[in-house]
Design a protein around this motif. Structure first.
Motif, PDB file in Angstrom:
ATOM      1  N   MET A 119       0.812  -1.216   0.000  1.00 41.10           N
ATOM      2  CA  MET A 119       0.000   0.000   0.000  1.00 41.10           C
ATOM      3  C   MET A 119       0.848   1.270   0.000  1.00 41.10           C
ATOM      4  SD  MET A 119      -3.138  -1.043  -0.130  1.00 41.10           S
ATOM      5  CE  MET A 119      -4.293   0.117   0.556  1.00 41.10           C
ATOM      6  N   LEU A 120       1.877   1.302   0.817  1.00 41.16           N
ATOM      7  CA  LEU A 120       2.696   2.508   0.901  1.00 41.16           C
ATOM      8  C   LEU A 120       3.695   2.601  -0.254  1.00 41.16           C
ATOM      9  CD1 LEU A 120       3.374   2.565   4.756  1.00 41.16           C
ATOM     10  CD2 LEU A 120       1.585   3.771   3.467  1.00 41.16           C
ATOM     11  N   ALA A 149       2.999   2.015  -3.425  1.00 36.70           N
ATOM     12  CA  ALA A 149       2.357   2.331  -4.706  1.00 36.70           C
ATOM     13  C   ALA A 149       2.834   3.675  -5.261  1.00 36.70           C
ATOM     14  CB  ALA A 149       0.843   2.324  -4.554  1.00 36.70           C
ATOM     15  N   TYR A 156      -2.353   5.138   1.339  1.00 33.33           N
ATOM     16  CA  TYR A 156      -2.139   4.718  -0.047  1.00 33.33           C
ATOM     17  C   TYR A 156      -2.652   5.797  -1.010  1.00 33.33           C
ATOM     18  CZ  TYR A 156      -3.700   2.184  -4.282  1.00 33.33           C
ATOM     19  OH  TYR A 156      -3.965   1.789  -5.564  1.00 33.33           O
TER      20      TYR A 156
END
Length: 167
Positions: A60-61, A63, A143
């Motif tokens: 998520m981080l 991306a 995100y």
């Protein structure tokens, strides 16, 4: 514009480099889990969930960093054959009318769940797990924000390309 784009890109660059180390941490944790389970016969749910937390965080981080280094999935049957100016126009359209609205909608609809999770400091997913589900849910708006930051930086870069092409 260049300085602002660079500052925005640094956010995801720093996070991306931190996440590279987190991937190593996830690998080591998985190794410890396998060692404990198959050599010593111990199993701990919180360690298994630790891998899940690492994986979710990295995905998520990361991306925004993936977007920064242009490593995201792109179906570019026609795009790759276009000149830089036309690519910039397509990217501007995508940033304004696809990426940004989708991320805003995702934040809008996920926020009540995230807020509710923080309000009660939602606990573990499984009995004996890490008592911090609220942190996992917080990855959704994080995100979106990181992708919005990178989208703005890419938007500014594309505007520079178009300005340079017109000069």
């Amino acid at each position: 514009m260049d300085k602002l784009a660079g500052a925005l890109e640094r956010v995801n660059s720093v996070i991306g480099h931190i996440l590279c180390r987190a991937a190593l941490g996830m690998l080591l944790l998985q190794f410890v889990i396998v060692l404990l389970r198959y050599v010593f016969g111990f199993s701990y749910i919180f360690l298994d969930e630790g891998v899940l937390y690492f994986h979710a965080s990295i995905f998520m981080l990361g991306a925004g960093y993936t977007f920064l280094v242009n490593a995201h999935v792109r179906v570019d049957i026609f795009y790759a054959k276009l000149d830089e100016r036309r690519q910039a126009w397509i990217d501007l359209f995508g940033h304004l009318f696809l990426l940004t609205p989708a991320l805003i909608v995702l934040i809008w609809f996920s926020w009540p769940t995230v807020r509710g999770s923080w309000a009660i400091l939602e606990g573990a997913i499984s009995v004996g797990g890490i008592p911090a589900s609220f942190l996992l849910k917080s990855l959704i708006p994080a995100y979106c924000i990181l992708l919005l930051i990178q989208g703005l930086a890419a938007f500014l870069r594309d505007l520079q390309k178009l300005k340079g092409a017109n000069a």
